[in-house]
Design a protein around this motif. Structure first.
Motif, short mmCIF file in Angstrom:
data_model
loop_
_atom_site.label_atom_id
_atom_site.label_comp_id
_atom_site.label_asym_id
_atom_site.label_seq_id
_atom_site.Cartn_x
_atom_site.Cartn_y
_atom_site.Cartn_z
N GLY A 1 -41.51 30.47 73.31
CA GLY A 1 -40.98 29.60 74.36
C GLY A 1 -39.51 29.85 74.61
N PHE A 2 -38.75 30.03 73.52
CA PHE A 2 -37.31 30.25 73.67
C PHE A 2 -37.03 31.59 74.36
CE2 PHE A 2 -33.12 31.68 72.48
CZ PHE A 2 -32.37 30.58 72.83
N ALA A 3 -37.77 32.63 73.93
CA ALA A 3 -37.55 33.96 74.55
C ALA A 3 -37.84 33.90 76.04
CB ALA A 3 -38.44 35.00 73.86
N LEU A 4 -38.94 33.25 76.43
CA LEU A 4 -39.29 33.15 77.86
C LEU A 4 -38.20 32.39 78.62
CD1 LEU A 4 -43.11 32.31 77.64
CD2 LEU A 4 -42.08 34.45 78.39
N ALA A 5 -37.76 31.27 78.03
CA ALA A 5 -36.75 30.44 78.70
C ALA A 5 -35.43 31.20 78.84
CB ALA A 5 -36.53 29.15 77.92
N ALA A 6 -35.06 31.95 77.78
CA ALA A 6 -33.79 32.69 77.83
C ALA A 6 -33.82 33.75 78.93
CB ALA A 6 -33.51 33.33 76.47
N PHE A 7 -34.98 34.41 79.09
CA PHE A 7 -35.08 35.44 80.12
C PHE A 7 -35.12 34.82 81.52
CE2 PHE A 7 -35.82 38.33 76.73
CZ PHE A 7 -35.46 39.56 77.23
N ALA A 8 -35.72 33.63 81.64
CA ALA A 8 -35.81 32.99 82.96
C ALA A 8 -34.47 32.36 83.38
CB ALA A 8 -36.91 31.94 82.95
N HIS A 9 -33.63 32.04 82.40
CA HIS A 9 -32.36 31.35 82.71
C HIS A 9 -31.17 32.11 82.11
CE1 HIS A 9 -34.40 27.80 84.36
NE2 HIS A 9 -35.30 28.01 83.41
N THR A 10 -31.03 33.39 82.46
CA THR A 10 -29.88 34.17 81.96
C THR A 10 -28.67 33.90 82.84
OG1 THR A 10 -31.48 35.82 81.24
CG2 THR A 10 -29.20 36.45 81.13
N SER A 11 -28.21 32.66 82.84
CA SER A 11 -27.00 32.28 83.57
C SER A 11 -26.10 31.57 82.56
CB SER A 11 -27.37 31.32 84.70
OG SER A 11 -27.96 30.16 84.14
N PRO A 12 -24.80 31.43 82.85
CA PRO A 12 -23.93 30.74 81.89
C PRO A 12 -24.46 29.35 81.52
CG PRO A 12 -22.62 31.82 83.58
CD PRO A 12 -24.05 31.98 83.98
N ARG A 13 -24.97 28.62 82.53
CA ARG A 13 -25.47 27.28 82.24
C ARG A 13 -26.73 27.33 81.37
NH1 ARG A 13 -27.01 23.31 87.11
NH2 ARG A 13 -28.12 21.80 85.86
N GLY A 14 -27.67 28.21 81.75
CA GLY A 14 -28.90 28.35 80.98
C GLY A 14 -28.64 28.77 79.55
N LEU A 15 -27.71 29.72 79.38
CA LEU A 15 -27.42 30.20 78.03
C LEU A 15 -26.66 29.16 77.20
CD1 LEU A 15 -26.58 33.95 78.78
CD2 LEU A 15 -28.70 32.97 77.89
N LEU A 16 -25.94 28.26 77.89
CA LEU A 16 -25.27 27.17 77.17
C LEU A 16 -26.32 26.23 76.57
CD1 LEU A 16 -22.41 26.03 76.59
CD2 LEU A 16 -22.73 24.52 78.56
N VAL A 17 -27.34 25.90 77.39
CA VAL A 17 -28.44 25.07 76.87
C VAL A 17 -29.13 25.81 75.72
CG1 VAL A 17 -30.66 24.00 77.46
CG2 VAL A 17 -28.79 23.98 79.12
N GLY A 18 -29.35 27.13 75.91
CA GLY A 18 -29.97 27.94 74.86
C GLY A 18 -29.17 27.92 73.57
N THR A 19 -27.85 27.93 73.70
CA THR A 19 -26.99 27.89 72.51
C THR A 19 -27.24 26.60 71.72
OG1 THR A 19 -25.34 29.13 73.75
CG2 THR A 19 -24.59 28.10 71.72
N GLY A 20 -27.43 25.51 72.44
CA GLY A 20 -27.73 24.22 71.78
C GLY A 20 -29.05 24.30 71.01
N VAL A 21 -30.07 24.90 71.66
CA VAL A 21 -31.38 25.04 71.00
C VAL A 21 -31.24 25.91 69.75
CG1 VAL A 21 -33.75 25.86 71.27
CG2 VAL A 21 -32.62 24.74 73.18
N VAL A 22 -30.47 26.99 69.86
CA VAL A 22 -30.27 27.88 68.71
C VAL A 22 -29.59 27.13 67.57
CG1 VAL A 22 -28.97 29.91 67.90
CG2 VAL A 22 -30.22 30.01 70.04
N ALA A 23 -28.59 26.31 67.92
CA ALA A 23 -27.89 25.54 66.89
C ALA A 23 -28.88 24.63 66.16
CB ALA A 23 -26.76 24.72 67.53
#
Lengths: 193, 243
Positions: B23-45
């Motif tokens: 799920g994370f890999a799919l989301a990261a590829f669909a939202h490779t924008s600064p905002r999307g990756l900021l949310v992704g950083t939170g999930v990674v944390a």
């Protein structure tokens, strides 16, 4: 406490041997990722993973060779340190070098199919040198085409930069492995039953 | 590498953890924008916290990837001709590199908290029937034979050096090492096949029991939310037309 009864469905001898070889070729690819040689014409030390792809296609044939490389990828994805530099995890498959890795099952299948002239395995002694070299060159083309696309898609590189930085500079090292693979296929030191 | 422990991630069902990774890999590829990756950083944390793993510990194990992550933006920023540098061209590869870093960190949390045996059971659950059994069996054998074959190759290279083999041309050295490795593979696989059959290798063994608890339901919920978020850009026009 409950008990459960079921009959045992045994794996036949030929399949057991094929599975053992598939697993050990996948493990060999993982072990080859740790072996590196310095080569003046290569910008990075040469590892032998691609040689394992060549050998899987040649010695296991297109079907089991592909399966073996797919097992290699799954083993790495679930955490065994089989990728270059003892790395592991699904993330590596989605990284800049993911395209090269994802091409391995296809490349082993192409090499095996072209070398053996079909899906079934035949003795490598019966395979002519031009066919052998041609199959390995086709394998290299598959690996570097998918690898370059991986650099563009996963790594965000432009096509030109990906071709120069991800393909052209590594071709001398691949030629070296190709020569070694032909030598192995032609040597009497390794014989498949 | 797997590290035994008692963290929340260690206790989770491997199937739930695999779902989060996908799920994370799919989301990261669909939202490779600064905002999307900021949310992704939170999930990674959150993932690293659940695995009690510091980011630098995970990155130390994956240090070989770092040059590749840096190379993308650096290669694109240089242009052949005035003005020689084009920083705007480095934005896309830099975002892609950061996305890779996030996906790799989530995968590292899985790798550090999941023993191979559990992954094997999850694979056999995921791929039903004989293919799943074969896949699980082969992954288990890779885990067992990887260190053995590495030691075989190390011994071969040591023996080669002792005989001044390191003065041979590189392709000949590669051939010698590979021939030795192949010989060991065929020898070991023949004996292994015989040993497996002697121990009644079957298509329907008793699998380790996987337990799906409340914490796994939360992880699965996170995975489904990530998949839903990943599908949003593709589904948005369809939803808009319906409304």
């Amino acid at each position: 406490m409950s008990t459960q009864e079921q009959s045992v469905d045994l794996v036949d001898a030929a399949t057991a041997l094929a599975l053992a070889r598939v697993a050990l070729f996948a493990a060999l690819a993982g072990a080859f990722a740790f072996v590196s040689f310095e080569y003046p014409l290569s910008p990075a030390p040469v590892t032998l993973q691609v040689l394992a792809v060549f050998l899987a296609g040649l010695f296991l044939g297109p079907v089991w060779g592909s399966v073996s490389m797919a097992v290699y990828l799954v083993a790495g994805a679930v955490g065994l340190p089989v990728f270059a530099g003892a790395t592991a995890g699904v993330g590596v498959l989605f990284g800049p070098t993911g395209g090269y890795l994802l091409s391995y099952p296809l490349a082993a299948g192409v090499i095996g199919h072209l070398a053996h002239g079909g899906p079934s395995l035949r003795s490598l002694d019966d395979v002519g040198l031009p066919r052998l070299v041609g199959s390995l060159v086709a394998g290299v083309v598959v690996i570097y085409t998918v690898g370059t696309l991986g650099l563009v898609y996963f790594g965000g590189l432009g096509l030109e930069a990906a071709i120069v930085g991800g393909t052209l500079v590594f071709l001398p090292a691949e030629a070296l492995k190709l020569v070694a693979a032909v030598g192995i296929a032609r040597s009497d030191d390794v014989a498949l039953d | 590498m797997y590290a035994p422990g008692t963290s929340l991630a260690h206790r989770l069902d491997p199937r739930a953890k695999l779902a989060v990774q996908v799920g994370f890999a799919l989301a990261a590829f669909a939202h490779t924008s600064p905002r999307g990756l900021l949310v992704g950083t939170g999930v990674v944390a959150c993932c690293l916290w659940a695995a009690r793993t510091a980011p630098w510990e995970a990155l130390t194990e994956l240090r070989l990837l770092v040059p590749f992550l840096l190379a993308g933006p650096l290669v694109e920023v240089v242009v052949l001709g005035p003005p020689w540098l084009a920083p705007e061209q480095a934005v896309a590869p830099a975002l892609a590199s950061y996305r890779t870093l996030l996906v790799v960190l989530v995968a590292a949390a899985y790798v550090r908290t999941t023993p191979t045996r559990e992954s094997q059971a999850a694979l056999q659950w995921l791929v039903p029937g004989k293919p799943g059994r074969a896949l699980g069996l082969c992954v288990g054998l890779v885990a067992r034979y990887l260190t053995v074959l590495r030691a075989d190759l190390r011994r071969t290279r040591t023996a080669m050096r002792a005989r001044l083999g390191d003065r041979l041309p590189v392709h000949e050295r590669i051939r010698l090492v590979a021939v030795a490795g192949l010989g060991r593979v065929f020898d070991r696989s023949d004996r292994l096949a015989l040993a497996m059959r002697a121990r009644c290798l079957s298509w329907n063994p008793t699998l380790p029991r996987l337990r799906f608890g409340p914490a796994d339901a939360v992880a699965l919920g996170l995975a489904l939310a990530l998949i839903g978020w990943a599908l949003t850009p593709a589904l948005a026009p369809v939803l808009a037309s319906l409304v």
